[in-house]
Enzyme design. Structure first.
Site, PDB file in Angstrom:
ATOM      1  N   PHE A 220       3.302  12.157  -0.729  1.00 53.98           N
ATOM      2  CA  PHE A 220       4.053  13.209  -0.027  1.00 53.98           C
ATOM      3  C   PHE A 220       3.676  14.607  -0.501  1.00 53.98           C
ATOM      4  CE2 PHE A 220       6.708  13.101  -3.867  1.00 53.98           C
ATOM      5  CZ  PHE A 220       6.997  14.443  -4.041  1.00 53.98           C
TER       6      PHE A 220
ATOM      7  N   LYS B  18      -2.777   6.492   6.559  1.00 58.60           N
ATOM      8  CA  LYS B  18      -1.352   6.116   6.449  1.00 58.60           C
ATOM      9  C   LYS B  18      -0.728   7.171   5.548  1.00 58.60           C
ATOM     10  CE  LYS B  18       1.712   4.643   4.419  1.00 58.60           C
ATOM     11  NZ  LYS B  18       2.904   5.498   4.127  1.00 58.60           N
TER      12      LYS B  18
ATOM     13  N   GLU C  55       5.530   8.723   4.496  1.00 57.83           N
ATOM     14  CA  GLU C  55       6.571   8.736   5.526  1.00 57.83           C
ATOM     15  C   GLU C  55       7.584   9.856   5.289  1.00 57.83           C
ATOM     16  OE1 GLU C  55       5.949   6.672   3.116  1.00 57.83           O
ATOM     17  OE2 GLU C  55       7.560   5.253   2.672  1.00 57.83           O
TER      18      GLU C  55
ATOM     19  N   SER D 242       1.543   7.283  -6.879  1.00 53.48           N
ATOM     20  CA  SER D 242       2.055   7.048  -8.241  1.00 53.48           C
ATOM     21  C   SER D 242       1.297   5.903  -8.915  1.00 53.48           C
ATOM     22  CB  SER D 242       3.543   6.737  -8.175  1.00 53.48           C
ATOM     23  OG  SER D 242       3.741   5.578  -7.400  1.00 53.48           O
TER      24      SER D 242
ATOM     25  N   CYS E 203       0.130  16.545  -8.964  1.00 53.65           N
ATOM     26  CA  CYS E 203      -0.449  15.596  -9.926  1.00 53.65           C
ATOM     27  C   CYS E 203      -1.237  16.337 -11.003  1.00 53.65           C
ATOM     28  CB  CYS E 203      -1.361  14.615  -9.225  1.00 53.65           C
ATOM     29  SG  CYS E 203      -2.813  15.402  -8.559  1.00 53.65           S
TER      30      CYS E 203
ATOM     31  N   GLU F 101       6.211  10.410 -16.081  1.00 50.83           N
ATOM     32  CA  GLU F 101       5.847  11.503 -15.179  1.00 50.83           C
ATOM     33  C   GLU F 101       7.125  11.902 -14.443  1.00 50.83           C
ATOM     34  OE1 GLU F 101       3.662  10.560 -11.565  1.00 50.83           O
ATOM     35  OE2 GLU F 101       2.614  12.478 -11.697  1.00 50.83           O
TER      36      GLU F 101
HETATM   37  P1  NAD Z   1       4.042   6.892  -3.986  1.00 49.25           P
HETATM   38  O1  NAD Z   1       3.199   6.057  -4.847  1.00 49.25           O
HETATM   39  O2  NAD Z   1       5.508   6.602  -3.938  1.00 49.25           O
HETATM   40  O3  NAD Z   1       3.552   6.785  -2.449  1.00 49.25           O
HETATM   41  C1  NAD Z   1       2.189   6.988  -2.101  1.00 49.25           C
HETATM   42  C2  NAD Z   1       1.884   6.208  -0.841  1.00 49.25           C
HETATM   43  O4  NAD Z   1       2.084   4.816  -1.100  1.00 49.25           O
HETATM   44  C3  NAD Z   1       2.772   6.571   0.351  1.00 49.25           C
HETATM   45  O5  NAD Z   1       1.983   6.609   1.511  1.00 49.25           O
HETATM   46  C4  NAD Z   1       3.779   5.432   0.405  1.00 49.25           C
HETATM   47  O6  NAD Z   1       4.225   5.150   1.710  1.00 49.25           O
HETATM   48  C5  NAD Z   1       3.006   4.252  -0.170  1.00 49.25           C
HETATM   49  N1  NAD Z   1       3.859   3.312  -0.899  1.00 49.25           N
HETATM   50  C6  NAD Z   1       4.954   3.610  -1.636  1.00 49.25           C
HETATM   51  N2  NAD Z   1       5.479   2.487  -2.172  1.00 49.25           N
HETATM   52  C7  NAD Z   1       4.694   1.465  -1.781  1.00 49.25           C
HETATM   53  C8  NAD Z   1       4.710   0.060  -2.030  1.00 49.25           C
HETATM   54  N3  NAD Z   1       5.651  -0.513  -2.798  1.00 49.25           N
HETATM   55  N4  NAD Z   1       3.749  -0.698  -1.492  1.00 49.25           N
HETATM   56  C9  NAD Z   1       2.796  -0.139  -0.719  1.00 49.25           C
HETATM   57  N5  NAD Z   1       2.733   1.184  -0.448  1.00 49.25           N
HETATM   58  C10 NAD Z   1       3.667   1.983  -0.975  1.00 49.25           C
HETATM   59  O7  NAD Z   1       3.782   8.418  -4.378  1.00 49.25           O
HETATM   60  P2  NAD Z   1       4.521   9.712  -3.858  1.00 49.25           P
HETATM   61  O8  NAD Z   1       5.884   9.762  -4.452  1.00 49.25           O
HETATM   62  O9  NAD Z   1       4.375   9.853  -2.394  1.00 49.25           O
HETATM   63  O10 NAD Z   1       3.606  10.853  -4.524  1.00 49.25           O
HETATM   64  C11 NAD Z   1       3.775  11.311  -5.822  1.00 49.25           C
HETATM   65  C12 NAD Z   1       2.868  10.599  -6.786  1.00 49.25           C
HETATM   66  O11 NAD Z   1       1.524  10.732  -6.394  1.00 49.25           O
HETATM   67  C13 NAD Z   1       2.922  11.171  -8.204  1.00 49.25           C
HETATM   68  O12 NAD Z   1       2.919  10.111  -9.115  1.00 49.25           O
HETATM   69  C14 NAD Z   1       1.651  11.988  -8.313  1.00 49.25           C
HETATM   70  O13 NAD Z   1       1.154  12.167  -9.616  1.00 49.25           O
HETATM   71  C15 NAD Z   1       0.731  11.162  -7.500  1.00 49.25           C
HETATM   72  N6  NAD Z   1      -0.399  11.944  -7.057  1.00 49.25           N
HETATM   73  C16 NAD Z   1      -1.589  11.733  -7.679  1.00 49.25           C
HETATM   74  C17 NAD Z   1      -2.675  12.487  -7.322  1.00 49.25           C
HETATM   75  C18 NAD Z   1      -3.996  12.286  -7.996  1.00 49.25           C
HETATM   76  O14 NAD Z   1      -4.943  12.867  -7.534  1.00 49.25           O
HETATM   77  N7  NAD Z   1      -4.097  11.507  -9.042  1.00 49.25           N
HETATM   78  C19 NAD Z   1      -2.568  13.459  -6.310  1.00 49.25           C
HETATM   79  C20 NAD Z   1      -1.337  13.627  -5.680  1.00 49.25           C
HETATM   80  C21 NAD Z   1      -0.263  12.860  -6.065  1.00 49.25           C
END
Ligand code: NAD
Length: 500
Positions: free
Chosen positions: A150, A174, A177, A227, A282, A383
């Site tokens: 997000f 994808k 959401e 994450s 991140c 984090e």
């Molecule tokens: P998230 O992991 O909750 O979600 C990321 C994606 O995975 C979304 O599209 C979501 O719909 C999907 N998702 C969530 N739960 C899932 C599951 N159980 N099974 C399958 N798919 C699932 O992350 P977020 O809260 O949207 O974003 C924040 C996180 O992203 C932070 O931890 C941040 O550090 C990380 N991030 C990392 C980078 C990087 O380059 N390393 C860059 C941006 C964000």
């Protein structure tokens, strides 16, 4: 009236039919403004089928055709920076200037993709043996999917699809959401630029959609950013299903401040990098390690600056920091601050309970600063992904480095010093994928690659840059002999072929 957001498949809007919807809130007001369709397995299959059909022609399209479209897309993106930023502000909550920054950094990857002709030139060795030439070429892998977080709803998808489609793949995005609209605007601009139907698709959804993409036999590669727990799951599952996968995870980025650093510059950098985008980056600095005697003065300078930050809606040009993405996330961030004192931290600033007049239902939180944080504190170990900065103390460079290297995360890190020798040592000795020397958020430019180490990235490839081109292409080596008609055939030889 809430609006509805649907899928983009085969070059057009496709209404969601699963009956499942996800609420999208305006973080500044807390109001649900949008319902996003959440894809069923059948809808994922329809998107993959469209992308597979499109690959039949896009995969062999000329480089000239692809780059012509990408240059047009770049111009449209440039002209629509504000429109995309407005969508980001409405659903993510970050301030408009910050949203423009993410569009600008995404545009850098489009720049790279416009020059894909250079990246895909391949290699040729002539006369490696008698009348034998060898060529190395790279070809697209097929249908690829990108699953994005997000916090950068425009930039992170642009870390992926420009290179994926420039190298001849077709793409299914994808997006998160929680803020789905910027990706649809991008889809419309790509269509306006002349991208053939099905080359770029947007499928909204949750775990149901992601799991189907991870197992679908016609999806060749998965790029994920999110994450750490989900990144690990994506890497394990997609790998088990035979897919190429890069999965970028979470972070806890440290900034090491040596006693000889310019403390005003270090404090400016710490505040900008810790509290920008309300800490939902991140590459945010979430831990400052103060070396030697500088701790007290540095904390004072950070505090003075943090107290002046103006918090407010992202649409207000005077706001410097917006709200958090959801109320649930805001409450989780607050819980780290509430528990900090009992874990041995000194709470210098407590931003919990903050609200903005006229926007009382927004997901607000103020800036928090924790000092003398022990490494055992949850506020240090997890984090937090919010505006909470931890300051730790170390006696020496070596102690500070050891502390950073003991972290399970290894995304970005920075050193602040005037000592070139110490900075050089740090670059070589620190266990992180991206290092800044007097630069707090060292996000690489588009023509270098982005990626962390340890629990911040699962897979062998970093994202965009040369690694991106490699990730989205497969190598092929062609060995060619054209016989000289004046020579007699070599005849049968069962020995292993040697070059001579
Ligand atoms: P998230 O992991 O909750 O979600 C990321 C994606 O995975 C979304 O599209 C979501 O719909 C999907 N998702 C969530 N739960 C899932 C599951 N159980 N099974 C399958 N798919 C699932 O992350 P977020 O809260 O949207 O974003 C924040 C996180 O992203 C932070 O931890 C941040 O550090 C990380 N991030 C990392 C980078 C990087 O380059 N390393 C860059 C941006 C964000």
């Amino acid at each position: 009236m809430t609006k509805t957001v649907h899928h983009w498949i085969g070059g057009k809007t496709v209404e969601g039919t699963s009956g499942n919807w996800g609420p999208v809130t305006d973080p500044a007001t807390g109001a649900v403004t949008t319902q996003v369709a959440l894809a069923s397995v059948d809808e994922v299959d329809a998107a993959v089928a469209a992308a597979k059909d499109a690959f039949a022609t896009w995969g062999t399209s000329s480089l000239a055709q692809r780059t012509t479209i990408l240059f047009k897309f770049r111009a449209l993106l440039d002209a629509n920076r504000d429109a995309i930023a407005e969508l980001i502000v409405a659903e993510h909550g970050k301030v408009h200037s910050d949203a423009l920054g993410e569009v600008a950094r995404g545009l850098e990857i489009v720049d790279l993709a416009c020059g894909i002709t250079t990246q895909l030139k391949g290699e040729l060795s002539t006369q490696v043996s008698n009348r034998v030439d060898v060529a190395s070429i790279r070809q697209p892998v097929g249908v690829v999917a990108g699953i994005t977080p997000f916090n950068f709803p425009a930039m992170v998808p642009m870390w992926m699809f420009p290179i994926a489609i420039a190298t001849g793949n077709t793409f299914i995005l994808k997006p998160s959401e929680k803020d789905p609209s910027p990706s649809l605007k991008i889809a419309e601009l790509l269509a306006e630029a002349g991208l053939p139907d099905g080359v770029f698709n947007v499928l909204h959804g949750d775990k149901v959609a992601v799991d189907r993409l991870l197992e679908h036999p016609d999806v060749s590669a998965i790029s994920f950013v999110g994450s750490t727990p989900i990144a690990r799951y994506i890497h394990t599952t997609a790998s088990a299903n035979g897919k190429r996968v890069q999965a970028l995870g979470g972070a806890k980025n440290h900034m090491l401040v040596l006693p000889d650093a310019d403390l005003d510059a270090a404090a400016d950098a710490a505040v900008s990098a810790a509290y920008g985008s309300a800490g939902e980056r991140c590459m945010a600095i979430s831990a400052v390690v103060a070396v030697g005697s500088v701790g007290d003065e540095l904390v004072q300078k950070i505090r003075e600056r943090a107290e002046k930050i103006k918090i407010g809606p992202g649409t207000d040009p005077t706001s410097e920091m917006g709200p958090l993405i959801t109320a649930v996330h805001r409450d989780k961030v607050a819980s780290y601050v509430h528990g900090a004192a009992a874990e041995g931290c000194e709470v210098v600033l407590d931003g919990t309970g903050y609200t903005v007049e006229g926007h009382e239902n927004g997901h607000w939180i103020g800036l928090s600063l924790l000092d003398h944080v022990p490494t055992s504190a949850k506020a240090y170990q997890d984090e937090i992904f919010g505006p909470v900065l931890c300051v730790l103390r170390a006696e020496t460079y070596e102690e500070g480095l050891a502390l950073i290297n003991a972290s399970p995360f290894g995304n970005g890190t920075a050193i602040f010093t005037r000592d070139g020798g110490a900075a050089r040592r740090f670059q070589l000795e620190v266990e992180a994928g991206m290092v800044g020397v007097n630069v707090p958020i060292p996000v690489p430019v588009g023509y270098h690659s982005f990626g962390g180490w340890k629990d911040s990235l699962f897979g062998d490839h970093h994202i965009y840059g040369n690694d991106g081109v490699h990730f989205y292409t497969r190598g092929k080596v062609v060995t060619t002999r054209w016989p000289d008609p004046s020579e007699a055939p070599a005849g049968v030889d069962l020995g292993f072929p040697r070059n001579h």
